[in-house]
Design a protein around this motif. Sequence first.
Motif, PDB file in Angstrom:
ATOM      1  N   SER A   1      31.907  42.608  38.974  1.00  0.00           N
ATOM      2  CA  SER A   1      32.541  41.632  38.079  1.00  0.00           C
ATOM      3  C   SER A   1      34.008  41.393  38.431  1.00  0.00           C
ATOM      4  CB  SER A   1      32.445  42.118  36.627  1.00  0.00           C
ATOM      5  OG  SER A   1      33.238  43.276  36.428  1.00  0.00           O
TER       6      SER A   1
ATOM      7  N   THR B   1      37.221  40.240  40.642  1.00  0.00           N
ATOM      8  CA  THR B   1      37.574  39.306  41.701  1.00  0.00           C
ATOM      9  C   THR B   1      38.124  40.108  42.884  1.00  0.00           C
ATOM     10  OG1 THR B   1      39.858  39.044  40.962  1.00  0.00           O
ATOM     11  CG2 THR B   1      38.210  37.585  39.960  1.00  0.00           C
TER      12      THR B   1
ATOM     13  N   ARG C   1      41.041  39.906  44.208  1.00  0.00           N
ATOM     14  CA  ARG C   1      42.389  40.357  43.864  1.00  0.00           C
ATOM     15  C   ARG C   1      42.341  41.542  42.907  1.00  0.00           C
ATOM     16  NH1 ARG C   1      46.716  40.239  46.379  1.00  0.00           N
ATOM     17  NH2 ARG C   1      47.124  38.015  46.385  1.00  0.00           N
ATOM     18  N   GLU C   2      41.453  41.495  41.929  1.00  0.00           N
ATOM     19  CA  GLU C   2      41.346  42.586  40.972  1.00  0.00           C
ATOM     20  C   GLU C   2      40.897  43.880  41.656  1.00  0.00           C
ATOM     21  OE1 GLU C   2      40.321  39.804  37.071  1.00  0.00           O
ATOM     22  OE2 GLU C   2      38.718  40.837  38.156  1.00  0.00           O
TER      23      GLU C   2
ATOM     24  N   HIS D   1      46.487  41.471  35.670  1.00  0.00           N
ATOM     25  CA  HIS D   1      45.369  41.901  36.514  1.00  0.00           C
ATOM     26  C   HIS D   1      44.880  43.288  36.108  1.00  0.00           C
ATOM     27  CE1 HIS D   1      45.027  38.588  39.259  1.00  0.00           C
ATOM     28  NE2 HIS D   1      46.250  38.707  39.744  1.00  0.00           N
TER      29      HIS D   1
END
Length: 227
Positions: free
Chosen positions: A160, A162, A164-165, A195
């Motif tokens: 789930s 991204t 970047r996350e 984030h």
Amino acid sequence: MSSDPARIRIAIADDQSLVRTGLRMVLEAEADLDVVGEAADGRAAVALVDSLAVDVILMDVRMPGVDGIAATEAIVRGARPTRVLVLTTFDLDEYAFAAIRAGASGFLLKDSRPTDLVGAIRTVHAGEAALAPRVTRRMIELFADELPGTRAVEAPGLSSLTAREREILIAVAEGRSNTEIAADFYLSESTVKTHVGRVLLKLGARDRVQLVIYAYEHGLLPTSGAS
């Protein structure tokens, strides 16, 4: 003792009265810290948190009767939003590691400098992890056999995130602060906080310490060959 909500309310749990007295003297010298109670064992620590509004409790792990591990777990599961900062004599202490697994928000050596102790309390109170990267890696490597070793692709919730996350998660697990992450990825600190908040929510983690444990448990960082 002040009821000012800007002040941090602290309890001290340690079976040695001299240790409690020394800690109290250090903390009461700070304008924003209030020591609201002391406990000599884990049972008393849990009762103290149940009866008082405590923001951060300093928790010794090796105490008679109910130890700091059981007390940490009870406090974290309780209704009050109290954070636990583990204190121990050894930087490779399996009991301290177990307390972190039980939900403690930080780990600190008893011989740390007063400024480090005060800083760790403020860090934990702010919702971040007071857990040095060196200590994190050494503890997890030492007790790697306790970890399930799940492959990263099988990690629940990881899909789930991204891209970047996921990068932010790994940076947090490596012990980087929000300031350092912002510099690494050319982001503002407020964006990094956003984030991190999303990662916490998606993974169902309570704080950054749990993100560190999650990353190691699910193979996002190696548990061997680290310095």
